[in-house]
Design an enzyme around this catalytic site. Structure first.
Site, PDB file in Angstrom:
ATOM      1  N   LYS A  54       0.892  -1.229  -0.032  1.00  0.00           N
ATOM      2  CA  LYS A  54       0.152  -0.010   0.068  1.00  0.00           C
ATOM      3  C   LYS A  54       0.904   1.130  -0.025  1.00  0.00           C
ATOM      4  CE  LYS A  54      -3.838  -2.268   2.416  1.00  0.00           C
ATOM      5  NZ  LYS A  54      -4.648  -2.472   3.676  1.00  0.00           N
ATOM      6  N   GLN A  98      -5.277  -1.087   9.632  1.00  0.00           N
ATOM      7  CA  GLN A  98      -5.127  -2.643   9.124  1.00  0.00           C
ATOM      8  C   GLN A  98      -5.916  -3.628   9.793  1.00  0.00           C
ATOM      9  OE1 GLN A  98      -3.816  -3.348   5.905  1.00  0.00           O
ATOM     10  NE2 GLN A  98      -4.545  -5.545   6.477  1.00  0.00           N
ATOM     11  N   ASP A 121     -11.576   2.782   3.761  1.00  0.00           N
ATOM     12  CA  ASP A 121     -11.739   1.255   3.742  1.00  0.00           C
ATOM     13  C   ASP A 121     -13.193   1.034   3.071  1.00  0.00           C
ATOM     14  OD1 ASP A 121     -10.148  -0.595   3.632  1.00  0.00           O
ATOM     15  OD2 ASP A 121      -9.673  -0.529   5.856  1.00  0.00           O
TER      16      ASP A 121
END
Length: 294
Positions: A54, A98, A121
């Site tokens: 990422k 995460q 997200d």
């Protein structure tokens, strides 16, 4: 094999190029550089690899990348304090924590603490609600990637029968909502669905996201259907090693499907590309500017 292979890796590479062009326009016309903050708690090897990818992709797109690596024993209070700090930082346009988090931290509390405008997200309940009611939601990255590939393959999906196998908040439910928004007739199925072969067998579109290796058998697939396999499962091989397979029995399904994503190399690469796409979207909304056309 008769099916067209949907190359997610190539699709993602093209999408990243477009995003880099959008970022360049934002910098030139508005003096804005999108900033993405990624927070990882603990030392899970898979998560660390994912976070590195990422970070690399964010920088390659011309964005600012902010990485926060916290020890495994970080308290929930300290993590929530960091999230609040990122919420209030004008240089940060997107926040990703995460998952999974260590067991002593309440994931829902952390997700709820993220500013929905920075929730790239797309997991916050406000973004879920906006998606369900047709609002301007930030859409979870994996379902968004699936949708982009389906649009590219099929164009207008109005009236098609779609079956989503899996009912998670991260993939299954938002995927079903996206397909409803495309005017598909949508069924959400799962491991306990009665006559799962029959349900899958009538679908023009199958999205498998149940997390069970090769649960969806090839002979269930309707002739000419489009199959999107979200699953990533590691299984043992006869030589004592292992290999990665999806939720769909690939070789047999490819004999019947019109198009199918491979595992790996299908949906996976699209997830990070769509994270970058969501960061650009969030940045533009926060700044009150129109999202540039690449």
């Amino acid at each position: 094999m008769s099916a067209q292979i949907i190359d997610g890796k190539a699709f993602a590479a093209n999408l990243k190029q477009d995003i880099a062009k959008q970022v360049a326009i934002l910098k030139e016309k508005h003096n804005i550089t999108p900033g993405l903050a990624v927070v990882i708690v603990g030392e899970d090897p898979a998560s660390q690899i994912y976070v590195r990818n990422k970070n690399k992709s964010t920088v390659e797109a011309g964005m600012n990348s902010f990485e926060h690596v916290l020890p495994e024993d970080t308290s929930e209070a300290d993590l929530l304090a960091l999230v609040e700090q990122l919420n209030n930082d004008p240089a940060i346009n997107g926040i990703l924590v995460q998952l999974p988090l260590p067991k002593h931290i309440n994931e829902s509390a952390v997700i709820d603490a993220i500013n929905p405008a920075k929730d790239v997200d797309g997991f916050h309940v406000i973004n879920s609600g906006l998606l369900a009611t047709g609002g301007d939601a930030i859409v979870p990255c994996t379902p968004l990637g699936c949708l982009l590939m389906l649009r590219d393959r099929l164009g207008d999906m109005s009236g098609l029968d779609a079956v989503v196998v899996g009912r998670s908040n991260i993939v299954g439910k938002p995927m079903a909502q996206l397909l409803l928004n495309e005017n598909c007739t949508v069924t959400i199925a799962h491991s306990r669905t009665r006559d799962l072969p029959g349900v899958v067998g009538r679908a023009d579109i199958v999205v498998a996201a149940v997390g069970r290796a090769e649960l969806v058998k090839g002979d269930w697939i309707k002739q000419g259907a489009t199959v999107i396999d979200v699953g990533i499962n590691r299984i043992a091989t006869d030589d004592g090693k292992s290999r990665i397979v999806g939720d769909v029995e690939f070789a047999a399904a490819a004999e019947r499907a019109g198009a199918i994503t491979p595992v790996p190399g299908g949906v996976g690469p699209m997830t990070i590309a769509c994270l970058l796409k969501n960061t650009v979207t969030a940045t533009c909304r926060q700044a009150g500017v129109k999202e540039p056309q690449a």
